[in-house]
Structures are given as C-alpha cells and as structure tokens.
Scaffold this motif. Structure first.
Motif, PDB file in Angstrom:
ATOM      1  N   GLU A 152      43.827  39.037  43.705  1.00 48.85           N
ATOM      2  CA  GLU A 152      43.383  38.538  44.999  1.00 48.85           C
ATOM      3  C   GLU A 152      44.536  37.947  45.795  1.00 48.85           C
ATOM      4  O   GLU A 152      44.591  38.080  47.028  1.00 48.85           O
ATOM      5  CB  GLU A 152      42.284  37.503  44.797  1.00 48.85           C
ATOM      6  CG  GLU A 152      40.966  38.096  44.302  1.00 48.85           C
ATOM      7  CD  GLU A 152      39.873  37.066  44.199  1.00 48.85           C
ATOM      8  OE1 GLU A 152      40.183  35.871  44.404  1.00 48.85           O
ATOM      9  OE2 GLU A 152      38.727  37.443  43.912  1.00 48.85           O
ATOM     10  N   LEU A 153      45.469  37.307  45.103  1.00 53.03           N
ATOM     11  CA  LEU A 153      46.666  36.813  45.791  1.00 53.03           C
ATOM     12  C   LEU A 153      47.505  37.971  46.319  1.00 53.03           C
ATOM     13  O   LEU A 153      48.062  37.899  47.440  1.00 53.03           O
ATOM     14  CB  LEU A 153      47.484  35.944  44.829  1.00 53.03           C
ATOM     15  CG  LEU A 153      48.720  35.239  45.414  1.00 53.03           C
ATOM     16  CD1 LEU A 153      48.318  34.340  46.576  1.00 53.03           C
ATOM     17  CD2 LEU A 153      49.421  34.430  44.325  1.00 53.03           C
ATOM     18  N   LEU A 154      47.589  39.048  45.557  1.00 53.06           N
ATOM     19  CA  LEU A 154      48.271  40.252  46.038  1.00 53.06           C
ATOM     20  C   LEU A 154      47.572  40.821  47.279  1.00 53.06           C
ATOM     21  O   LEU A 154      48.237  41.240  48.244  1.00 53.06           O
ATOM     22  CB  LEU A 154      48.304  41.309  44.939  1.00 53.06           C
ATOM     23  CG  LEU A 154      49.333  41.165  43.820  1.00 53.06           C
ATOM     24  CD1 LEU A 154      49.072  42.202  42.741  1.00 53.06           C
ATOM     25  CD2 LEU A 154      50.737  41.314  44.355  1.00 53.06           C
ATOM     26  N   VAL A 155      46.256  40.815  47.263  1.00 53.22           N
ATOM     27  CA  VAL A 155      45.496  41.347  48.400  1.00 53.22           C
ATOM     28  C   VAL A 155      45.769  40.520  49.660  1.00 53.22           C
ATOM     29  O   VAL A 155      45.991  41.076  50.743  1.00 53.22           O
ATOM     30  CB  VAL A 155      43.989  41.356  48.062  1.00 53.22           C
ATOM     31  CG1 VAL A 155      43.159  41.694  49.297  1.00 53.22           C
ATOM     32  CG2 VAL A 155      43.715  42.367  46.956  1.00 53.22           C
ATOM     33  N   ARG A 156      45.762  39.202  49.529  1.00 51.24           N
ATOM     34  CA  ARG A 156      46.034  38.356  50.693  1.00 51.24           C
ATOM     35  C   ARG A 156      47.445  38.569  51.216  1.00 51.24           C
ATOM     36  O   ARG A 156      47.678  38.591  52.431  1.00 51.24           O
ATOM     37  CB  ARG A 156      45.810  36.888  50.327  1.00 51.24           C
ATOM     38  CG  ARG A 156      44.354  36.537  50.087  1.00 51.24           C
ATOM     39  CD  ARG A 156      44.158  35.032  50.101  1.00 51.24           C
ATOM     40  NE  ARG A 156      44.822  34.406  48.951  1.00 51.24           N
ATOM     41  CZ  ARG A 156      44.221  34.166  47.786  1.00 51.24           C
ATOM     42  NH1 ARG A 156      42.955  34.538  47.611  1.00 51.24           N
ATOM     43  NH2 ARG A 156      44.874  33.590  46.811  1.00 51.24           N
ATOM     44  N   GLY A 157      48.408  38.753  50.314  1.00 49.62           N
ATOM     45  CA  GLY A 157      49.768  39.005  50.761  1.00 49.62           C
ATOM     46  C   GLY A 157      49.911  40.335  51.471  1.00 49.62           C
ATOM     47  O   GLY A 157      50.606  40.451  52.499  1.00 49.62           O
ATOM     48  N   LEU A 158      49.253  41.376  50.953  1.00 49.25           N
ATOM     49  CA  LEU A 158      49.309  42.693  51.594  1.00 49.25           C
ATOM     50  C   LEU A 158      48.623  42.679  52.951  1.00 49.25           C
ATOM     51  O   LEU A 158      49.102  43.307  53.913  1.00 49.25           O
ATOM     52  CB  LEU A 158      48.666  43.740  50.688  1.00 49.25           C
ATOM     53  CG  LEU A 158      49.408  44.065  49.379  1.00 49.25           C
ATOM     54  CD1 LEU A 158      48.565  44.974  48.494  1.00 49.25           C
ATOM     55  CD2 LEU A 158      50.753  44.709  49.669  1.00 49.25           C
TER      56      LEU A 158
END
Length: 323
Positions: free
Chosen positions: A157-163
């Motif tokens: 989810e942190l990766l998703v927010r960064g992308l």
C-alpha cells in the motif's frame, strides 16, 4: 547379534512401508489429464485474462524449488546456510554444526552414564543433536515469515501511494525500506542496495524471492513481471494484490481456528505415551529400567516409536491446509 538382526528387520519394514506409500501417493491420471487440458486451453485462448493466468502459472512453475533442496540453493550445505539466513540472526554454518555436535556429545554421554547402553545413547544423541537445532531454526524461520507476511500488505500500500504520487518504482522501494520496520524493511533495503550496485530491479527482486521462498513475495514479483509485459496501471494492480494478500491472511487465520481442536488432540495423543513413561520412570525407576538394558525391550520401544512417528505424520497431514 540378535539385536542387530531385529534392527535390520525393523528398518527393512519401515523402508518397505515408505516405498509403498511413495508408490501410491502420486497424482491421479484424471487430475493430470485435467491439468494438461487446462494448460492447453489457457495457452491458446483469445482472452487476455486467460493469457495472463497462463503466464502466472508458468512463472510459478519456474519458481517452484526441487524436492531435494531449498529454493535459491544448489546444494544441501548452501540450503542450510540459506535457512540460517532466513532466521534473521547472524548465525553461521560453523556455529550451527558446533551446537549440534555439542548437544550430541552431552546427551549421548548422559544417556550412556545413566543406562550403560551405547546404542541407545548413540540413537538418542543423534536424535537430539540433529533434531533440536533443526526445530529451533525452523521456529525462527516461521516466526520471521509470519512477521513478513503481516507487514507486507502495508508495504504494498505504501508502494501504491508512492506510485500514485508520481514517484518511480525504485524510489518507492527505497521509501518502503526506510519506513516499514521488521523483516519487510530489511529485505527491501537489500533490494535497493542491489539495484544501487548495478543489478536490474527484476534480478534483485528475483534474488530476494529465491531466498525468502514465500508465495506472497512471489506473487509480488509475478505481478511486476506481468505488468511490464502486458502494461496497465501498476498502482491499481498492486492495490488489488494487497487486497488479495489480506484476504489470504484472513483465510489462513480462519482455517487455523477451525483446525485448532484437531491439532490439540494430535498433540495430546502424540505426547501422552512419553509423559506417562516419564512419570512412571520417575515414580518407580526399577519398573521401566529394563527398557535401557534389555535388547528386546529396546527394539520393541524403537518399533513403537517408528509406528507413532508414522501416526503423527498422518495426523499432521490431515490438519495441514495449503492456501
């Protein structure tokens, strides 16, 4: 000599039973035919969903380890070193062997001094020296794996927010390495370090997948590989993967709760003979003292332990479920 003959007969019977079980434990022809037909259907389908599923099945099959070794290793020594690395501890192979040898010497010496039976002392010493370190390492590996699985959806989810905020994938991996604590942050830190020294992101992720040998991280690598081949919104794909992993963890917890009663029964049934033997020996040592000096009773006890081990193995398989 009689004891040696009895041991050979017991070992031969056990080996024969094991070979019979292996001979009849293979996949059924009906299931194998259905699997091959499904592969042909996915391979020649015109649907994009079927083609993506075929690619995923192929990637999972390519990452499946061989039966005689751990994924990411090429020998048993390397597999043991890799298993020690998965504990998260700074243990070396030499330390593991020294602890195993020390336990063997101490336990075998104590049993020999107590019973005077060298063969019994050798068997118990080997069992404790090889089994206890293996069980401890397995427990630590399982504990670290559980910690990784719990935090991994948060990392995705942190990766998703960064992308979604416009950051590249390599930058979001660095953010996960610094923001997520525990094994997830440690593994993503190793991934970013490999990328910095010149490895591609795919190779760095594949190395970590081989070391961890977790289905959840393999799904993550497969998702990135399929997205690079087919295109699409990577943030949305990873968000769906995070939701799937959370539901997978919930299903595991439900199955664990449903099978807890059967596991408790198996533990009680398996440990009760040893508890009763220990209590009787503690109350009246002379009553069971001949088990340590009479060769016939020693062989009988060994045969009973073999049959109990087979029963424990069957009970463990009956309450074990793969998700």
């Amino acid at each position: 000599m009689n004891m040696l003959h009895l041991l050979l007969v017991s070992g031969g019977l056990f080996a024969a039973l094991a070979m019979v079980w292996l001979a009849f434990a293979g996949p059924s022809p009906q299931k194998e035919s259905a699997r091959r037909l499904g592969q042909v259907r996915y391979r020649h389908s015109e649907s994009a969903v079927d083609r993506v599923e075929a690619q995923m099945r192929k990637a999972v099959a390519a990452r499946r380890p061989k039966m005689h070794q751990i994924a990411g290793s090429s020998s048993r020594v390397e597999a043991l070193a890799l298993r020690l690395h998965r504990t998260g501890k700074d243990w070396t192979l030499q330390q593991y062997l020294m602890v195993s040898g020390g336990l063997f010497v101490v336990v075998a010496g104590l049993v020999f001094l107590k019973s005077g039976a060298p063969i019994l002392a050798l068997v118990i010493g080997l069992f404790v020296g090889a089994g206890v370190p293996h069980v401890v390492v397995g427990h630590l590996v399982k504990k670290r794996t559980t910690q990784f699985i719990v935090k991994f959806p948060d990392a995705i989810e942190l990766l998703v927010r960064g992308l979604r905020s416009g950051l590249p994938v390599s930058e979001t991996l660095s953010i996960v390495a610094t923001e997520v604590p525990g094994p997830v942050g440690e593994e993503f830190k190793l991934i970013t370090e490999r990328i910095k020294i010149g490895k591609t992101m795919e190779d760095a992720l594949q190395d970590t997948a081989n070391r961890l040998d977790m289905a959840e991280f393999s799904f993550f690598c497969i998702t990135l590989a399929i997205q690079r081949e087919t295109g699409g919104n990577l943030a949305e794909t990873l968000a769906n993967l995070s939701d799937v992993l959370r539901k997978r963890a919930q299903m595991k917890l439900k199955i664990r709760a449903m099978s807890s009663e059967s596991k408790a029964s198996a533990y009680i049934v398996g440990s009760l003979p040893f508890i009763v033997f220990g209590l009787i020996y503690w109350v009246n040592p002379l009553y069971l003292g001949k088990f340590f000096i009479d060769e016939r009773l020693m062989v009988t006890g060994f045969g009973g332990m073999v049959w109990m081990s087979m029963g424990a193995f069957i009970m463990a398989k009956m309450v074990s479920f793969e998700i």
